[in-house]
Scaffold this motif. Structure first.
Motif, short mmCIF file in Angstrom:
data_model
loop_
_atom_site.label_atom_id
_atom_site.label_comp_id
_atom_site.label_asym_id
_atom_site.label_seq_id
_atom_site.Cartn_x
_atom_site.Cartn_y
_atom_site.Cartn_z
N UNK A 171 44.24 40.88 47.85
CA UNK A 171 43.70 39.66 47.94
C UNK A 171 42.62 39.14 47.16
N UNK A 172 41.61 40.39 46.95
CA UNK A 172 40.52 40.08 46.24
C UNK A 172 40.96 39.80 44.61
N UNK A 173 42.07 40.36 44.25
CA UNK A 173 42.50 40.12 42.82
C UNK A 173 43.29 38.75 42.94
N UNK B 134 34.18 43.16 49.11
CA UNK B 134 34.78 43.12 47.81
C UNK B 134 33.87 42.92 46.75
N UNK B 135 32.73 42.76 47.23
CA UNK B 135 31.66 42.69 46.10
C UNK B 135 31.21 44.16 45.28
N UNK C 5 46.43 38.87 29.99
CA UNK C 5 47.26 39.54 31.08
C UNK C 5 46.59 40.51 32.07
N UNK C 6 46.69 40.65 33.38
CA UNK C 6 46.33 41.50 34.30
C UNK C 6 47.16 42.78 34.72
N UNK C 7 47.10 43.96 34.57
CA UNK C 7 47.68 44.81 34.96
C UNK C 7 48.42 44.63 36.43
N UNK D 103 37.78 39.90 34.73
CA UNK D 103 37.17 40.17 35.87
C UNK D 103 38.25 40.76 37.13
N UNK D 104 39.51 40.17 37.05
CA UNK D 104 40.58 40.74 37.94
C UNK D 104 40.88 42.01 37.41
N UNK D 105 40.76 42.45 36.48
CA UNK D 105 41.37 43.77 35.97
C UNK D 105 40.47 44.66 36.50
N UNK D 106 39.22 44.84 36.38
CA UNK D 106 37.75 45.46 36.49
C UNK D 106 37.97 45.49 38.30
#
Lengths: 221, 439
Positions: free
Chosen positions: B44-46, B192-193, B58-60, B73-76
């Motif tokens: 859910x954080x992604x 999630x931080x 794209x995001x893996x 951001x999402x990938x990291x």
């Protein structure tokens, strides 16, 4: 002992009935809209955001206000408040700036270094989301390091970009907080929180002393 | 130290080929975080990032295309979310995540670059953040900063700038922005931080390189500001000495368990005792569990009663209890329902942490006392996944496979092949594999 972070969030979401007229005017009198103009630097940053994304919008408006001489903290905070809290944009701006100014005074740093905090609170609309936004903003306050961006060649442009980033990052923190992205419950006064890392000797309770009756932002804005 | 000087040093170094073992370590680091990023891609954080963005990057593990800044951001976030990624033990930096975020964000622009260029940029991004970290360790982390985020933006800026071919003043500008836009307080651990830190570091690094590429000046005195405000110590020789000879990336390690690294030897000992406990009557017959460990264990992971999977990653009590109960600790041991289960509450309540400074960080001894008075013990002198006992190639393949298969069934080999690839289109091929598209 008061729960400091929660109290700051509650204050930032309040009606702001005690805001002094001078502070209200300082915000109300800001230009209604300000364009960053032709700017390749900002365009390069903006292009990394989605088309029509609100973060890109505040990037531009905050940079525009900063370049027109508005205090960077006010520029970042007002840009976000206008976009997110139109009905109470003035109140959200003043209250967000006041929290940032109180933190800056206690940390003994420039108020503009806390712009991301002001912007995050000004962009928040509910207590739970706002607390998480404060957490996400606080964890980005490494902005207290380095120079103010004034004086040296090219550094005015750096200051404008910093303001733009602070606005976009603060808004992003508010949006993520609203979406349930979790963050620490005591980001300001916690054991590894903002005060512990940057000013371990200070009393966190000072942050909420005379909240709503004494206005630190008056000296800054 | 002016950023232009740092840029000069880096410019000279990147013109030289990396030593073979460093180049190989860059590939292993990349494979490891590609696995962790895919593994956590549906969290859910992604979702909080990906579901609100549209664009070309794209995001893996995800089909949706998002804006570059959100891909970073999402990938990291995903790569570090399960705390299953990598660790440079001297600094406790997890270097791979932020630099992977930079690759994901810039793939639409530089996807055709050859393997050598991409892996060089990735390796130097990891290396530079590690060097900065070593130069300010241990006081920077001890003060409470999450060093993965504070140094990560510098690394992501370097990777991004090198991918975009920046040199001279523009490289210096990107690096200055990277140093000044690091982030991360340890107060965020257990939420999630924490993974937000390398994610946002990646995004900040990408924006640093983009603004620099467009000619924006960088902040002056960025490194000085970092040193004056965020640390008590700074050793410039560690940052810039032996450049091109000493590689901190050589000392990166890959986690065998999805949690804070100080917990690993304790879990390993717990796993070894699972079968003997079963044979002696099961966990119900356990009276108490004594964990003899390094003092950093209670300091960093002392939470005895975690309420969810993220909190459990900072609970050595949970980790050893899961080892004793399951015999194999993987992502399932950190699912919220399992963390909250009565069985786990019961086992955790029996565990005591007994820290002693003479214990090494990679060491732990677990002593289980049964209700009939019998004792069972296991002593791990050097934990698996440590510097002295790194994961083997087979271990790493197995780990990555266990992460990728539940999300992208049958795609592990294509990800491994893409990471191992040579020649052009390296990043496009890698991202194709990581989202499950055919080549």
């Amino acid at each position: 002992m008061t729960d400091v972070s929660a109290s700051l969030v509650q204050f930032s979401l309040s009606g702001g009935s005690s805001i002094p007229d001078g502070l209200r005017s300082a915000v109300s009198d800001l230009p209604a809209a300000s364009s960053a103009g032709e700017d390749g630097h900002l365009a390069a940053v903006r292009s990394a955001y989605p088309e029509g994304d609100v973060r890109a919008d505040v990037l531009e408006s905050a940079a525009g206000l900063a370049r027109s001489g508005v205090h960077p903290l006010l520029a970042a905070t007002a840009s976000v408040a206008r976009l997110r809290n139109d009905a109470r944009a003035v109140e959200a701006t003043v209250l967000g700036c006041e929290v940032a100014c109180r933190l800056a005074a206690l940390l003994d740093v420039r108020p503009d270094a806390l712009s991301v905090v002001g912007a995050a609170l000004a962009g928040s609309t509910d207590p739970a989301g706002a607390l998480h936004a404060l957490g996400l903003a606080s964890t980005q306050t490494t902005t207290v390091s380095g120079s103010s961006g004034e004086g040296a060649e090219g550094q005015e442009e750096v200051a404008a970009l910093r303001t733009a980033f602070a606005a976009a990052d603060g808004l992003e923190a508010a949006l993520l907080g609203e979406r349930g992205f979790t963050a620490p419950e005591a980001p300001v006064e916690g054991r590894r929180g903002l005060l512990a890392l940057l000013a371990p000797a200070v009393d966190a309770q000072e942050l909420v002393s005379e909240l709503g009756t004494r206005w630190h932002a008056e000296a800054v804005l | 130290m002016a950023s232009s000087t740092i840029a000069d040093v880096i410019t000279e170094a990147v013109e030289q080929p990396l030593p073979d073992d460093v180049f190989a370590m860059a590939r292993r680091t990349l494979l490891n975080v590609a696995g962790t990023a895919v593994g956590a891609s549906r969290h859910e954080a992604v979702d909080a990032v990906v579901s609100h963005s549209r664009g070309v990057a794209r995001v893996p593990g995800r089909r949706t295309k998002v804006a570059p800044v959100d891909a970073a951001l999402a990938t990291g976030i995903a790569a570090h979310l399960d705390d299953f990624d990598d660790t440079h033990l001297a600094t406790v930096i997890h270097p791979g995540a932020a630099c992977l975020g930079a690759l994901a964000a810039l793939e639409p622009e530089v996807g055709a670059l050859p393997a050598t260029d991409v892996l060089n940029a990735y390796a130097w991004g990891c290396e530079l953040q590690l060097r900065l970290g070593v130069a300010v360790s241990p006081s920077h982390y001890d003060l409470g900063w999450h060093i993965t985020g504070t140094c990560g933006a510098f690394g992501a800026a370097a990777t991004s700038a090198l991918l975009l071919g920046l040199r001279g003043e523009r490289l210096a500008s990107a690096l200055s922005w990277g140093i000044s836009r690091g982030l991360g307080m340890r107060e965020g651990f257990g939420t999630m931080t924490k993974p937000f830190h390398p994610g946002k570091a990646a995004a900040n690094g990408v924006l640093a390189a983009r603004s620099a590429a467009a000619g924006a000046p960088g902040p002056d005195r960025a490194l000085e500001g970092f040193v004056e405000t965020l640390t008590r110590e700074y050793d410039e020789r560690q940052f810039l000495g032996e450049f091109g000879d000493r590689f901190e990336l050589r000392y990166n390690t890959f986690k065998p368990y999805p949690c804070g690294i100080v917990t690993h030897p304790v879990i390993e000992a717990g796993e070894h005792l699972a079968e003997p406990i079963k044979a002696a009557g099961g966990v119900e017959a356990v009276e108490g569990v004594a964990v003899h460990c390094h003092p950093l264990v209670p300091e960093l992971t002392g939470n005895p009663n975690p309420l969810d999977g993220l909190q459990a990653r900072f609970s050595t009590v949970h980790g050893v209890a899961a080892g004793l109960l399951l015999g194999l600790v993987d992502l399932s041991a950190y699912e919220d329902d399992f963390v909250r289960s009565e069985a786990m509450k019961q086992v955790r309540s029996k565990v005591r942490l007994l820290a002693a400074p003479e214990r090494a960080r990679a060491e732990a001894e677990v002593v289980v006392t049964m209700k009939d008075g019998a004792t069972l013990r296991h002593h791990v002198r050097t934990a698996r996944g440590s510097q002295e006992m790194p994961l083997t190639e087979a271990d790493l393949y197995s780990k990555v496979s266990r992460l990728i298969e539940p999300v992208l069934p049958g795609r592990t080999d294509s990800v491994v092949k893409a990471v191992s690839g040579e020649g052009p289109d390296y990043l496009t091929t890698l991202m194709n594999a990581c989202v499950g598209e055919e080549d």
